[in-house]
Scaffold this motif. Structure first.
Motif, PDB file in Angstrom:
ATOM      1  N   LEU A 221       0.849  -1.182   0.000  1.00  0.00           N
ATOM      2  CA  LEU A 221       0.000   0.000   0.000  1.00  0.00           C
ATOM      3  C   LEU A 221       0.891   1.241   0.000  1.00  0.00           C
ATOM      4  CD1 LEU A 221      -2.891   1.231   0.235  1.00  0.00           C
ATOM      5  CD2 LEU A 221      -2.545   1.247   2.725  1.00  0.00           C
ATOM      6  N   HIS A 222       0.746   2.086  -1.020  1.00  0.00           N
ATOM      7  CA  HIS A 222       1.504   3.327  -1.125  1.00  0.00           C
ATOM      8  C   HIS A 222       0.615   4.488  -0.689  1.00  0.00           C
ATOM      9  CE1 HIS A 222       4.888   1.921  -4.029  1.00  0.00           C
ATOM     10  NE2 HIS A 222       4.392   0.884  -3.361  1.00  0.00           N
ATOM     11  N   ASP A 246      -9.945   3.254   6.080  1.00  0.00           N
ATOM     12  CA  ASP A 246     -10.661   3.403   4.811  1.00  0.00           C
ATOM     13  C   ASP A 246     -11.997   4.110   5.027  1.00  0.00           C
ATOM     14  OD1 ASP A 246     -12.386   1.537   5.880  1.00  0.00           O
ATOM     15  OD2 ASP A 246     -11.992  -0.015   4.389  1.00  0.00           O
ATOM     16  N   ALA A 247     -12.853   4.086   4.007  1.00  0.00           N
ATOM     17  CA  ALA A 247     -14.117   4.812   4.052  1.00  0.00           C
ATOM     18  C   ALA A 247     -15.036   4.329   5.161  1.00  0.00           C
ATOM     19  CB  ALA A 247     -14.821   4.699   2.697  1.00  0.00           C
ATOM     20  N   VAL A 251      -9.314  -0.153   9.976  1.00  0.00           N
ATOM     21  CA  VAL A 251      -7.869   0.038   9.871  1.00  0.00           C
ATOM     22  C   VAL A 251      -7.348  -0.795   8.707  1.00  0.00           C
ATOM     23  CG1 VAL A 251      -5.646  -0.225  11.017  1.00  0.00           C
ATOM     24  CG2 VAL A 251      -7.640   0.523  12.331  1.00  0.00           C
ATOM     25  N   VAL A 252      -6.794  -0.128   7.715  1.00  0.00           N
ATOM     26  CA  VAL A 252      -6.277  -0.790   6.521  1.00  0.00           C
ATOM     27  C   VAL A 252      -4.828  -1.227   6.730  1.00  0.00           C
ATOM     28  CG1 VAL A 252      -5.746  -0.512   4.070  1.00  0.00           C
ATOM     29  CG2 VAL A 252      -7.817   0.510   5.036  1.00  0.00           C
ATOM     30  N   ALA A 253      -4.028  -0.344   7.329  1.00  0.00           N
ATOM     31  CA  ALA A 253      -2.612  -0.645   7.527  1.00  0.00           C
ATOM     32  C   ALA A 253      -2.092   0.150   8.716  1.00  0.00           C
ATOM     33  CB  ALA A 253      -1.808  -0.304   6.266  1.00  0.00           C
ATOM     34  N   LYS A 254      -1.052  -0.419   9.338  1.00  0.00           N
ATOM     35  CA  LYS A 254      -0.466   0.228  10.504  1.00  0.00           C
ATOM     36  C   LYS A 254       1.002  -0.144  10.558  1.00  0.00           C
ATOM     37  CE  LYS A 254      -1.108   0.585  15.536  1.00  0.00           C
ATOM     38  NZ  LYS A 254      -1.902   0.092  16.684  1.00  0.00           N
ATOM     39  N   LYS A 278       3.172  -5.579   2.136  1.00  0.00           N
ATOM     40  CA  LYS A 278       1.974  -6.424   2.132  1.00  0.00           C
ATOM     41  C   LYS A 278       1.643  -6.984   3.513  1.00  0.00           C
ATOM     42  CE  LYS A 278       0.079 -10.525  -0.169  1.00  0.00           C
ATOM     43  NZ  LYS A 278       0.333 -11.579  -1.191  1.00  0.00           N
ATOM     44  N   GLU A 279       2.692  -7.346   4.290  1.00  0.00           N
ATOM     45  CA  GLU A 279       2.437  -7.959   5.601  1.00  0.00           C
ATOM     46  C   GLU A 279       1.853  -6.986   6.623  1.00  0.00           C
ATOM     47  OE1 GLU A 279       6.958  -7.251   5.165  1.00  0.00           O
ATOM     48  OE2 GLU A 279       5.280  -8.002   3.955  1.00  0.00           O
ATOM     49  N   LEU A 280       1.923  -5.680   6.325  1.00  0.00           N
ATOM     50  CA  LEU A 280       1.336  -4.687   7.237  1.00  0.00           C
ATOM     51  C   LEU A 280      -0.055  -4.239   6.791  1.00  0.00           C
ATOM     52  CD1 LEU A 280       4.394  -2.363   8.054  1.00  0.00           C
ATOM     53  CD2 LEU A 280       3.489  -4.285   9.383  1.00  0.00           C
ATOM     54  N   VAL A 281      -0.476  -4.702   5.638  1.00  0.00           N
ATOM     55  CA  VAL A 281      -1.818  -4.382   5.135  1.00  0.00           C
ATOM     56  C   VAL A 281      -2.794  -5.396   5.727  1.00  0.00           C
ATOM     57  CG1 VAL A 281      -3.258  -4.098   3.088  1.00  0.00           C
ATOM     58  CG2 VAL A 281      -0.861  -3.395   3.029  1.00  0.00           C
ATOM     59  N   LEU A 282      -3.815  -4.904   6.430  1.00  0.00           N
ATOM     60  CA  LEU A 282      -4.690  -5.760   7.231  1.00  0.00           C
ATOM     61  C   LEU A 282      -5.986  -6.148   6.537  1.00  0.00           C
ATOM     62  CD1 LEU A 282      -4.273  -3.773  10.586  1.00  0.00           C
ATOM     63  CD2 LEU A 282      -2.899  -5.682   9.746  1.00  0.00           C
ATOM     64  N   ILE A 283      -6.324  -5.466   5.443  1.00  0.00           N
ATOM     65  CA  ILE A 283      -7.600  -5.715   4.763  1.00  0.00           C
ATOM     66  C   ILE A 283      -7.353  -5.901   3.277  1.00  0.00           C
ATOM     67  CG2 ILE A 283      -9.852  -4.724   4.162  1.00  0.00           C
ATOM     68  CD1 ILE A 283      -9.842  -3.195   6.728  1.00  0.00           C
ATOM     69  N   GLU A 284      -7.972  -6.914   2.713  1.00  0.00           N
ATOM     70  CA  GLU A 284      -7.913  -7.099   1.266  1.00  0.00           C
ATOM     71  C   GLU A 284      -8.980  -6.235   0.602  1.00  0.00           C
ATOM     72  OE1 GLU A 284      -8.140 -11.078  -0.070  1.00  0.00           O
ATOM     73  OE2 GLU A 284      -6.556 -11.830   1.262  1.00  0.00           O
TER      74      GLU A 284
END
Length: 299
Positions: A221-222, A246-247, A251-254, A278-284
């Motif tokens: 995620l950028h 996100d909307a 929590v999408v990423a941390k 990728k490993e810090l992104v929590l939602i697909e």
């Protein structure tokens, strides 16, 4: 502790300094209420100072002689000036004509001579005074060290103590060298125009404005963020814990980012892209039609 009127004679009660006045909005961004009557400030003795009864009598007399203020003003009314222990001690009434109490913070003060010349300058933490009640005058000592004094000759009368208000500079964008070299001029101009149109920051405020968030093919995620510095000093950021929502508020990423020699200059905004692997992104497939970035709190 310094005292008032150490060298004054009982039969020579006079105020040595002049007065300086500014609007409360200029100093503390307080507009106050709309009033038409002039304000006569009442003497309030700060609990942190021990003031003998004789000095209190003189302070009350001098305060009663002060000219009234207009509503919503803050004034420094010079009482006396003397040298003691190799320090320049300036005593003054701090006056508040607002209809409510105020607290001041770290502020630069100038000692100005009869002809407008600068005699001394120092940054004081005016929070030490405590609350300055509504429509009141609070006597206080302002101690200038030898290094703060700018003139060899300090007059005993006709001087004044004044707030040194910094000129408001236009908040501007400041590109990191890598962005300055890589970003097309058209994109840089768009960012400059956007920054100029943003609401002004409060003094000392630092915030983060999300510009763009997108997922890459490999799942990273950028997140491009505008870091805004409302301080009058440069700030260094070494570690930055960020959280992206996100909307839906999920929590999408941390993650925590370590930055090397990363400086945000005074009164500027700096864009930067943070890459969450990728490993810090929590939602697909998060809903990034609306999102926000903020400082992640420690759990």
């Amino acid at each position: 502790m310094f005292s008032f009127f150490k060298r004054n004679k009982k039969n020579n009660i006079e105020k040595q300094g002049d007065d300086s006045v500014i609007s409360s909005q200029e100093l503390i961004d307080e507009e106050g209420t709309v009033e038409e009557q002039e304000v006569h400030t009442v003497l309030v003795l700060p609990p942190s100072l021990t003031i003998p009864q004789e000095s209190e009598y003189v302070l009350r007399f001098l305060n009663n002689e002060l000219p009234p203020l207009k509503p919503n003003q803050i004034s420094l009314a010079g009482i006396e000036l003397r040298t003691e222990d190799n320090k320049l001690i300036v005593s003054a009434f701090v006056r508040n004509s607002l209809a409510k109490g105020i607290h001041l913070s770290e502020t630069s003060l100038l000692l100005i001579g009869p002809n407008g010349e600068q005699l001394a300058r120092k940054v004081f933490n005016l929070a030490d005074i405590g609350e300055i009640p509504a429509k009141s005058s609070v006597p206080w000592h302002f101690v200038f060290e030898k290094s703060d004094v700018l003139s060899e000759s300090i007059p005993s009368h006709g001087w004044k103590l004044a707030f040194e208000l910094r000129k408001t500079e236009t908040h501007r964008i400041d590109f990191h060298e890598t962005w300055e070299n890589a970003l097309p001029q058209e994109e840089k101009d768009k960012l400059r125009k956007m920054v100029e149109g943003l609401p002004a920051l409060k003094q000392g405020e630092v915030n983060f404005l999300g510009l763009q968030a997108k997922e890459t093919e490999n799942g990273d995620l950028h997140v491009t963020v505008l870091i805004r510095n409302g301080n009058t000093k440069n700030i260094q950021i070494h570690q930055l814990p960020l959280l992206v929502e996100d909307a839906s508020g999920a929590v999408v990423a941390k993650g925590v980012f370590t930055l090397d020699n990363f400086e945000i200059k005074a009164n500027t905004s700096k864009p930067w892209t943070f890459i969450f692997p990728k490993e810090l992104v929590l939602i697909e497939k998060p809903d990034l039609s609306k999102w926000k970035v903020s400082i992640a709190e420690n759990n």
